[in-house]
Design a protein around this motif. Sequence first.
Motif, PDB file in Angstrom:
ATOM      1  N   PHE A 249     -74.171   9.867  77.504  1.00  0.00           N
ATOM      2  CA  PHE A 249     -75.344   9.827  78.385  1.00  0.00           C
ATOM      3  C   PHE A 249     -76.334   8.757  77.922  1.00  0.00           C
ATOM      4  O   PHE A 249     -76.650   8.680  76.724  1.00  0.00           O
ATOM      5  CB  PHE A 249     -76.053  11.183  78.396  1.00  0.00           C
ATOM      6  CG  PHE A 249     -75.342  12.228  79.200  1.00  0.00           C
ATOM      7  CD1 PHE A 249     -75.386  12.216  80.584  1.00  0.00           C
ATOM      8  CD2 PHE A 249     -74.625  13.224  78.567  1.00  0.00           C
ATOM      9  CE1 PHE A 249     -74.730  13.185  81.328  1.00  0.00           C
ATOM     10  CE2 PHE A 249     -73.966  14.207  79.301  1.00  0.00           C
ATOM     11  CZ  PHE A 249     -74.017  14.185  80.683  1.00  0.00           C
TER      12      PHE A 249
ATOM     13  N   ARG B 103     -75.294   9.783  87.588  1.00  0.00           N
ATOM     14  CA  ARG B 103     -74.841  10.992  86.879  1.00  0.00           C
ATOM     15  C   ARG B 103     -75.562  11.173  85.545  1.00  0.00           C
ATOM     16  O   ARG B 103     -75.565  12.252  84.983  1.00  0.00           O
ATOM     17  CB  ARG B 103     -73.336  10.930  86.645  1.00  0.00           C
ATOM     18  CG  ARG B 103     -72.564  11.174  87.918  1.00  0.00           C
ATOM     19  CD  ARG B 103     -71.098  11.116  87.666  1.00  0.00           C
ATOM     20  NE  ARG B 103     -70.385  11.461  88.887  1.00  0.00           N
ATOM     21  CZ  ARG B 103     -69.097  11.432  89.023  1.00  0.00           C
ATOM     22  NH1 ARG B 103     -68.351  11.100  88.007  1.00  0.00           N
ATOM     23  NH2 ARG B 103     -68.529  11.758  90.154  1.00  0.00           N
ATOM     24  N   ASN B 104     -76.166  10.075  85.060  1.00  0.00           N
ATOM     25  CA  ASN B 104     -76.988  10.193  83.856  1.00  0.00           C
ATOM     26  C   ASN B 104     -78.218  11.051  84.099  1.00  0.00           C
ATOM     27  O   ASN B 104     -78.858  11.499  83.147  1.00  0.00           O
ATOM     28  CB  ASN B 104     -77.434   8.798  83.383  1.00  0.00           C
ATOM     29  CG  ASN B 104     -76.337   8.093  82.616  1.00  0.00           C
ATOM     30  OD1 ASN B 104     -75.983   8.521  81.520  1.00  0.00           O
ATOM     31  ND2 ASN B 104     -75.780   7.046  83.198  1.00  0.00           N
TER      32      ASN B 104
ATOM     33  N   ALA C 245     -65.063  14.911  84.582  1.00  0.00           N
ATOM     34  CA  ALA C 245     -65.150  14.201  85.863  1.00  0.00           C
ATOM     35  C   ALA C 245     -66.580  14.185  86.397  1.00  0.00           C
ATOM     36  O   ALA C 245     -66.922  13.374  87.249  1.00  0.00           O
ATOM     37  CB  ALA C 245     -64.221  14.850  86.878  1.00  0.00           C
ATOM     38  N   MET C 246     -67.431  15.121  85.912  1.00  0.00           N
ATOM     39  CA  MET C 246     -68.812  15.185  86.396  1.00  0.00           C
ATOM     40  C   MET C 246     -69.783  14.442  85.487  1.00  0.00           C
ATOM     41  O   MET C 246     -70.961  14.342  85.780  1.00  0.00           O
ATOM     42  CB  MET C 246     -69.233  16.645  86.533  1.00  0.00           C
ATOM     43  CG  MET C 246     -68.402  17.393  87.543  1.00  0.00           C
ATOM     44  SD  MET C 246     -69.257  18.811  88.157  1.00  0.00           S
ATOM     45  CE  MET C 246     -68.073  19.428  89.338  1.00  0.00           C
ATOM     46  N   LEU C 247     -69.288  13.965  84.363  1.00  0.00           N
ATOM     47  CA  LEU C 247     -70.144  13.214  83.434  1.00  0.00           C
ATOM     48  C   LEU C 247     -70.168  11.739  83.852  1.00  0.00           C
ATOM     49  O   LEU C 247     -69.323  11.315  84.648  1.00  0.00           O
ATOM     50  CB  LEU C 247     -69.587  13.349  82.009  1.00  0.00           C
ATOM     51  CG  LEU C 247     -69.466  14.779  81.454  1.00  0.00           C
ATOM     52  CD1 LEU C 247     -68.865  14.748  80.062  1.00  0.00           C
ATOM     53  CD2 LEU C 247     -70.800  15.482  81.434  1.00  0.00           C
ATOM     54  N   PRO C 248     -71.113  10.976  83.307  1.00  0.00           N
ATOM     55  CA  PRO C 248     -71.137   9.550  83.695  1.00  0.00           C
ATOM     56  C   PRO C 248     -69.999   8.758  83.040  1.00  0.00           C
ATOM     57  O   PRO C 248     -70.223   7.856  82.233  1.00  0.00           O
ATOM     58  CB  PRO C 248     -72.523   9.075  83.215  1.00  0.00           C
ATOM     59  CG  PRO C 248     -72.988  10.080  82.244  1.00  0.00           C
ATOM     60  CD  PRO C 248     -72.245  11.339  82.450  1.00  0.00           C
ATOM     61  N   LEU C 249     -68.785   9.163  83.326  1.00  0.00           N
ATOM     62  CA  LEU C 249     -67.588   8.502  82.815  1.00  0.00           C
ATOM     63  C   LEU C 249     -66.709   8.171  84.008  1.00  0.00           C
ATOM     64  O   LEU C 249     -66.439   9.052  84.842  1.00  0.00           O
ATOM     65  CB  LEU C 249     -66.807   9.454  81.892  1.00  0.00           C
ATOM     66  CG  LEU C 249     -67.525   9.972  80.649  1.00  0.00           C
ATOM     67  CD1 LEU C 249     -66.768  11.145  80.037  1.00  0.00           C
ATOM     68  CD2 LEU C 249     -67.648   8.853  79.626  1.00  0.00           C
TER      69      LEU C 249
ATOM     70  N   GLY D 248     -72.354   6.608  90.296  1.00  0.00           N
ATOM     71  CA  GLY D 248     -71.745   6.740  88.969  1.00  0.00           C
ATOM     72  C   GLY D 248     -72.812   6.723  87.883  1.00  0.00           C
ATOM     73  O   GLY D 248     -72.812   7.551  86.976  1.00  0.00           O
TER      74      GLY D 248
ATOM     75  N   MET E 216     -71.021  16.392  93.453  1.00  0.00           N
ATOM     76  CA  MET E 216     -70.810  15.419  92.367  1.00  0.00           C
ATOM     77  C   MET E 216     -69.757  14.372  92.731  1.00  0.00           C
ATOM     78  O   MET E 216     -69.374  13.556  91.898  1.00  0.00           O
ATOM     79  CB  MET E 216     -70.390  16.150  91.087  1.00  0.00           C
ATOM     80  CG  MET E 216     -71.516  16.930  90.446  1.00  0.00           C
ATOM     81  SD  MET E 216     -72.971  15.931  90.080  1.00  0.00           S
ATOM     82  CE  MET E 216     -72.422  15.023  88.647  1.00  0.00           C
TER      83      MET E 216
ATOM     84  N   LEU F  39     -64.924  19.108  83.749  1.00  0.00           N
ATOM     85  CA  LEU F  39     -66.289  18.794  83.320  1.00  0.00           C
ATOM     86  C   LEU F  39     -66.447  17.285  83.122  1.00  0.00           C
ATOM     87  O   LEU F  39     -67.439  16.693  83.557  1.00  0.00           O
ATOM     88  CB  LEU F  39     -66.619  19.540  82.014  1.00  0.00           C
ATOM     89  CG  LEU F  39     -68.035  19.340  81.494  1.00  0.00           C
ATOM     90  CD1 LEU F  39     -69.064  19.915  82.465  1.00  0.00           C
ATOM     91  CD2 LEU F  39     -68.224  19.988  80.126  1.00  0.00           C
TER      92      LEU F  39
ATOM     93  N   VAL G 148     -74.822  19.262  84.336  1.00  0.00           N
ATOM     94  CA  VAL G 148     -73.891  20.172  85.020  1.00  0.00           C
ATOM     95  C   VAL G 148     -73.396  21.262  84.071  1.00  0.00           C
ATOM     96  O   VAL G 148     -73.031  20.977  82.924  1.00  0.00           O
ATOM     97  CB  VAL G 148     -72.660  19.392  85.562  1.00  0.00           C
ATOM     98  CG1 VAL G 148     -71.711  20.320  86.279  1.00  0.00           C
ATOM     99  CG2 VAL G 148     -73.090  18.278  86.502  1.00  0.00           C
TER     100      VAL G 148
END
Lengths: 210, 288
Positions: free
Chosen positions: B109, B80-81, A65-69, B77, B54, A63, B85
């Motif tokens: 976020f 993604r904000n 890996a799919m966040l803005p990190l 990158g 993604m 999960l 998901v």
Amino acid sequence: MNGMKGLLLKDFYFLQRHMRVYLLLMLVFVLLPGAMPLMAVIYSVMLPITVLAYDDNAKWPELAAMLPLSTRTLVFSKYLLGYLLSACFVLLAVLARAAYQVGWPLVTGGPVDNDFAFSGDFVSFMLLIWLGSLALLALNLPLMFRLGAEKGRLAFVLTLGVLFGISIPLSSLPIPTGALLPGVLLVAVALNAASYLISVRLYDKRLRAA
Amino acid sequence: MSETNANAIKVGHLTKSYGNFTLRDVNLCLPTGSIMGLVGENGAGKTTLFKLIMNVLERDEGKICVLGHDNLSPEFGDLRNDIGVVLSGAGLPEYLSPRQVNGILRQTFRGWNEAYFRQLMADFKLPENKTIKEFSTGMKMKLAIAAALAHNPRLLLLDEPTSGLDPMTREDILAVFNDFTRNPANSILISSHIVSDLEKICDYIAFLHEGRLLFCEEKDRLLEDYALIKMPAADFAVVPPGAVVSLRREAYGVEALVKKHDINPSFVTEHTTLEDIILFWSKGGGAQ
């Protein structure tokens, strides 16, 4: 690094929930005489590995890996957690000795016992242990990020054994006292820089191949 | 409408192989403002497709644009904000409480809306101070959905968000998704085994079977274009073979899914459901 504060917060929530007894035990080590506080510092660099193991089980990395990190942030958060925790325990150990130094005569009326005394040597020793534990962290985290935390834990114990094995003959070498701390600092910094770069590559590879 | 705004997701000739599995030459478009349902059996490639969208997995070939940007571009990158998901089987660590999740994701976020998250917690009747470990499956899913919604994304990627949930909870969750797409700038790609759920909310249906996209069509068009016919085996010979997607021989005769416009209107046909279409296609439909 965006999101670093959130990741550290998550890890502290984990420690607060699951590692209270462990942390308490480490605080006890901090208060013990002689070289015993070193155990708290060495244990503290195992904590990022424990967090990794829990998160792997929950499949949090998938999960995350799919966040803005970025992968860099995800990886560095574990290094930073190790740095902060181990620094805290070094500081606590030094503060405990300072408290003994001041409090002992007030309570007993006599001079502080040598094993509890605050001294420049003790501070140097704790700094040395801190840098040594950071080197241990640097050797282990790439393995954790590549192998996952379960196999990586075994690697941690092996590395610890090897490091102790190396330190015994090294301690008998005629290294000038003044050169020891800067030398270990240099090794720890170099190891951590290389380790971080390797971890980022390995973790990225692991995530993208999953 | 420009290309940037027309499609929330555009996938072209996407191929990914690993082990014995290959996701082969997938092409699909999710128009902005729509809900697309992704159907397929276990191992069909649905989660792989989500991960590729993604850019978590490395692709072998193909191009993916998300919210108007190539997902290999450096801007992705930050983009993604704008994406929420929910992943099947992967989630927030169970030692956290919703209050702590709020604290963490607020730092993660850019557009995190704490008031909205709290409102969703109240709407879903989730206690803020209990740990996720103490939650039921439905509560965990509601929390995951709240976490995916509270940063005001423009696109939701939902992998099996209703599986294992009771009908009432599923209904509540589907209502949330419908509300989300009332804003014409918002879009959803949702996968589910429960075809009836998808039939309720989706504008488009994509069917993945063994790594191949068998079709990606408007739901209403699918229901309009296909029909079921049931007749004795001896009479079935008069049905044009080109019109038959797939057939099932049973004791009383033959049941077949046919393309309605390719058969003589004098044939007696039955209305078909999305589930019938999926089942018949999985047994005999050709690739896209």
